[in-house]
Design a protein around this motif. Structure first.
Motif, PDB file in Angstrom:
ATOM      1  N   ILE A 105       0.889  -1.168   0.000  1.00  0.00           N
ATOM      2  CA  ILE A 105       0.000   0.000   0.000  1.00  0.00           C
ATOM      3  C   ILE A 105       0.921   1.210   0.000  1.00  0.00           C
ATOM      4  O   ILE A 105       1.825   1.314   0.837  1.00  0.00           O
ATOM      5  CB  ILE A 105      -0.906   0.002   1.243  1.00  0.00           C
ATOM      6  CG1 ILE A 105      -1.792  -1.252   1.259  1.00  0.00           C
ATOM      7  CG2 ILE A 105      -1.767   1.265   1.275  1.00  0.00           C
ATOM      8  CD1 ILE A 105      -2.539  -1.455   2.561  1.00  0.00           C
ATOM      9  N   GLU A 122      -6.732  -4.183 -11.029  1.00  0.00           N
ATOM     10  CA  GLU A 122      -7.616  -3.975  -9.900  1.00  0.00           C
ATOM     11  C   GLU A 122      -6.817  -3.295  -8.798  1.00  0.00           C
ATOM     12  O   GLU A 122      -5.779  -3.795  -8.374  1.00  0.00           O
ATOM     13  CB  GLU A 122      -8.190  -5.300  -9.399  1.00  0.00           C
ATOM     14  CG  GLU A 122      -9.081  -5.990 -10.418  1.00  0.00           C
ATOM     15  CD  GLU A 122      -9.582  -7.338  -9.929  1.00  0.00           C
ATOM     16  OE1 GLU A 122      -9.438  -7.613  -8.718  1.00  0.00           O
ATOM     17  OE2 GLU A 122     -10.099  -8.100 -10.756  1.00  0.00           O
ATOM     18  N   SER A 123      -7.314  -2.148  -8.338  1.00  0.00           N
ATOM     19  CA  SER A 123      -6.598  -1.353  -7.343  1.00  0.00           C
ATOM     20  C   SER A 123      -7.422  -1.191  -6.083  1.00  0.00           C
ATOM     21  O   SER A 123      -8.600  -0.817  -6.148  1.00  0.00           O
ATOM     22  CB  SER A 123      -6.258   0.034  -7.907  1.00  0.00           C
ATOM     23  OG  SER A 123      -5.465  -0.055  -9.059  1.00  0.00           O
ATOM     24  N   GLU A 124      -6.808  -1.462  -4.942  1.00  0.00           N
ATOM     25  CA  GLU A 124      -7.429  -1.166  -3.656  1.00  0.00           C
ATOM     26  C   GLU A 124      -7.089   0.267  -3.259  1.00  0.00           C
ATOM     27  O   GLU A 124      -5.934   0.692  -3.379  1.00  0.00           O
ATOM     28  CB  GLU A 124      -6.915  -2.114  -2.575  1.00  0.00           C
ATOM     29  CG  GLU A 124      -7.293  -3.563  -2.789  1.00  0.00           C
ATOM     30  CD  GLU A 124      -6.699  -4.472  -1.731  1.00  0.00           C
ATOM     31  OE1 GLU A 124      -7.166  -5.619  -1.602  1.00  0.00           O
ATOM     32  OE2 GLU A 124      -5.737  -4.043  -1.054  1.00  0.00           O
ATOM     33  N   TRP A 126      -6.959   2.934  -0.125  1.00  0.00           N
ATOM     34  CA  TRP A 126      -6.840   2.856   1.327  1.00  0.00           C
ATOM     35  C   TRP A 126      -6.768   4.249   1.959  1.00  0.00           C
ATOM     36  O   TRP A 126      -6.380   5.214   1.301  1.00  0.00           O
ATOM     37  CB  TRP A 126      -5.586   2.091   1.714  1.00  0.00           C
ATOM     38  CG  TRP A 126      -5.633   0.623   1.414  1.00  0.00           C
ATOM     39  CD1 TRP A 126      -5.458   0.028   0.192  1.00  0.00           C
ATOM     40  CD2 TRP A 126      -5.866  -0.435   2.351  1.00  0.00           C
ATOM     41  NE1 TRP A 126      -5.558  -1.333   0.305  1.00  0.00           N
ATOM     42  CE2 TRP A 126      -5.811  -1.649   1.617  1.00  0.00           C
ATOM     43  CE3 TRP A 126      -6.107  -0.492   3.715  1.00  0.00           C
ATOM     44  CZ2 TRP A 126      -5.985  -2.883   2.220  1.00  0.00           C
ATOM     45  CZ3 TRP A 126      -6.274  -1.727   4.323  1.00  0.00           C
ATOM     46  CH2 TRP A 126      -6.218  -2.899   3.580  1.00  0.00           C
ATOM     47  N   LYS A 161      -9.510  -0.228   4.129  1.00  0.00           N
ATOM     48  CA  LYS A 161      -9.726  -0.279   2.687  1.00  0.00           C
ATOM     49  C   LYS A 161     -11.068   0.347   2.347  1.00  0.00           C
ATOM     50  O   LYS A 161     -12.114  -0.099   2.823  1.00  0.00           O
ATOM     51  CB  LYS A 161      -9.658  -1.720   2.195  1.00  0.00           C
ATOM     52  CG  LYS A 161      -9.823  -1.890   0.701  1.00  0.00           C
ATOM     53  CD  LYS A 161      -9.413  -3.278   0.248  1.00  0.00           C
ATOM     54  CE  LYS A 161     -10.158  -4.367   0.972  1.00  0.00           C
ATOM     55  NZ  LYS A 161      -9.779  -5.713   0.503  1.00  0.00           N
ATOM     56  N   HIS A 163     -12.365   0.948  -0.999  1.00  0.00           N
ATOM     57  CA  HIS A 163     -13.030   0.236  -2.079  1.00  0.00           C
ATOM     58  C   HIS A 163     -11.997  -0.290  -3.065  1.00  0.00           C
ATOM     59  O   HIS A 163     -10.814  -0.001  -2.945  1.00  0.00           O
ATOM     60  CB  HIS A 163     -14.037   1.145  -2.817  1.00  0.00           C
ATOM     61  CG  HIS A 163     -13.440   2.439  -3.280  1.00  0.00           C
ATOM     62  ND1 HIS A 163     -13.545   3.599  -2.568  1.00  0.00           N
ATOM     63  CD2 HIS A 163     -12.729   2.753  -4.387  1.00  0.00           C
ATOM     64  CE1 HIS A 163     -12.930   4.572  -3.202  1.00  0.00           C
ATOM     65  NE2 HIS A 163     -12.431   4.091  -4.309  1.00  0.00           N
ATOM     66  N   ILE A 164     -12.457  -1.072  -4.037  1.00  0.00           N
ATOM     67  CA  ILE A 164     -11.608  -1.594  -5.108  1.00  0.00           C
ATOM     68  C   ILE A 164     -12.086  -1.015  -6.440  1.00  0.00           C
ATOM     69  O   ILE A 164     -13.285  -0.966  -6.705  1.00  0.00           O
ATOM     70  CB  ILE A 164     -11.650  -3.134  -5.161  1.00  0.00           C
ATOM     71  CG1 ILE A 164     -11.080  -3.729  -3.869  1.00  0.00           C
ATOM     72  CG2 ILE A 164     -10.863  -3.665  -6.363  1.00  0.00           C
ATOM     73  CD1 ILE A 164     -11.140  -5.246  -3.813  1.00  0.00           C
ATOM     74  N   LYS A 166     -11.627  -1.228 -10.651  1.00  0.00           N
ATOM     75  CA  LYS A 166     -11.119  -2.011 -11.774  1.00  0.00           C
ATOM     76  C   LYS A 166     -11.066  -1.135 -13.012  1.00  0.00           C
ATOM     77  O   LYS A 166     -12.043  -0.493 -13.379  1.00  0.00           O
ATOM     78  CB  LYS A 166     -12.009  -3.230 -12.037  1.00  0.00           C
ATOM     79  CG  LYS A 166     -11.490  -4.127 -13.158  1.00  0.00           C
ATOM     80  CD  LYS A 166     -12.349  -5.379 -13.308  1.00  0.00           C
ATOM     81  CE  LYS A 166     -11.833  -6.274 -14.427  1.00  0.00           C
ATOM     82  NZ  LYS A 166     -12.629  -7.521 -14.555  1.00  0.00           N
ATOM     83  N   HIS A 181      -2.855   3.487  -2.316  1.00  0.00           N
ATOM     84  CA  HIS A 181      -3.444   2.469  -3.168  1.00  0.00           C
ATOM     85  C   HIS A 181      -2.503   1.278  -3.308  1.00  0.00           C
ATOM     86  O   HIS A 181      -1.334   1.348  -2.946  1.00  0.00           O
ATOM     87  CB  HIS A 181      -3.763   3.048  -4.562  1.00  0.00           C
ATOM     88  CG  HIS A 181      -2.534   3.533  -5.278  1.00  0.00           C
ATOM     89  ND1 HIS A 181      -1.940   4.744  -4.991  1.00  0.00           N
ATOM     90  CD2 HIS A 181      -1.788   2.988  -6.268  1.00  0.00           C
ATOM     91  CE1 HIS A 181      -0.889   4.913  -5.763  1.00  0.00           C
ATOM     92  NE2 HIS A 181      -0.774   3.860  -6.548  1.00  0.00           N
ATOM     93  N   VAL A 184      -3.750  -5.026  -6.871  1.00  0.00           N
ATOM     94  CA  VAL A 184      -3.854  -6.378  -6.312  1.00  0.00           C
ATOM     95  C   VAL A 184      -4.231  -7.427  -7.346  1.00  0.00           C
ATOM     96  O   VAL A 184      -4.279  -8.622  -7.044  1.00  0.00           O
ATOM     97  CB  VAL A 184      -4.876  -6.403  -5.154  1.00  0.00           C
ATOM     98  CG1 VAL A 184      -4.378  -5.544  -4.007  1.00  0.00           C
ATOM     99  CG2 VAL A 184      -6.250  -5.931  -5.611  1.00  0.00           C
TER     100      VAL A 184
END
Length: 237
Positions: A105, A122-124, A126, A161, A163-164, A166, A181, A184
């Motif tokens: 992160i 796909e990105s988290e 934070w 976290k 959200h994710i 895409k 971010h 992932v």
């Protein structure tokens, strides 16, 4: 495309980047303009430029310059720097076989605008503190040899976290320096993003992880640059 023409194409886009970043407007507006410019370059020039680079002789000065700034990143992608000029960079990130490495992160020292060229990411997203938080080691990394190569440990931090997100091929987006971010997930085949990083806004970035971090950079070779480009061209030509 011959080396002289290839360098002209790259430098012309570099001049456009610099013109956008020096306009008397807000940084957010500049980065939106930069995003539009990246989309136009990707749609009209990128494939030709990549073919041109892949066809350069290993002894080519331009190819050696690109290789000297490029390397396999600890976050799992091959970082291919096409242009490094006056504080900003034009670079490709290329992932193979869905490998995202040990992505931390993190945030950055600079704004960036990016276009997904192939596959998807796909990105988290934070933030510090909050409900259902996670405890991770907080690290401060000052980039550049004069600061040393090891991140500075600051202790434990709590993050959550949000959200994710895409992004698929053809999508573009941008992020300011402070947004935390982590990528992932990527496509099973080849995934690539073209991005421009602006002049640094600060000397450090933050990382959060419980893993051991290796930030050493091993310069790539002309052969490795060509191999990475050819793997991408195989899916976008």
């Amino acid at each position: 495309m011959k080396a002289k023409q290839l360098r002209k194409e790259i430098d012309t886009f570099g001049d456009k980047i610099e013109a956008i970043l020096t306009q008397p407007t807000t940084m957010e507006q500049s980065i939106k303009n930069l995003e539009d410019s990246i989309n136009q370059f990707t749609d009209t020039k990128l494939t030709q430029v990549l073919i041109g680079i892949s066809q350069l002789k290993n002894s080519s000065r331009l190819l050696k310059e690109i290789a000297a700034h490029s390397y396999q990143h600890g976050n799992g992608f091959f970082k291919l720097v096409i242009l490094d000029k006056n504080g900003y960079k034009l670079r490709l990130h290329i992932w193979s076989n869905g490998n995202v490495g040990k992505e931390t992160i993190h945030n950055h020292r600079w704004w960036f605008a990016s276009r997904v060229v192939a596959g998807h990411i796909e990105s988290e997203m934070w933030e510090l503190g909050g409900v259902n938080d996670v405890k991770l080691q907080s690290l401060l990394y000052f980039s550049g040899e004069k600061y040393g190569q090891k991140p500075i440990a600051l202790g434990t931090a709590q993050l959550y976290k949000k959200h994710i997100i895409k992004h698929t091929s053809g999508d573009s987006y941008f992020l300011p320096p402070d947004k935390l971010h982590a990528i992932v997930g990527t496509s099973k085949g080849v995934t690539a993003t073209l991005m421009v990083t602006t002049h640094p806004c600060r000397t450090f970035n933050e990382m959060y992880t419980n893993q051991n971090i290796d930030v050493t950079k091993q310069k790539s070779t002309p052969e490795e640059v060509k191999k990475a480009i050819l793997s991408l061209l195989a899916v976008i030509k």
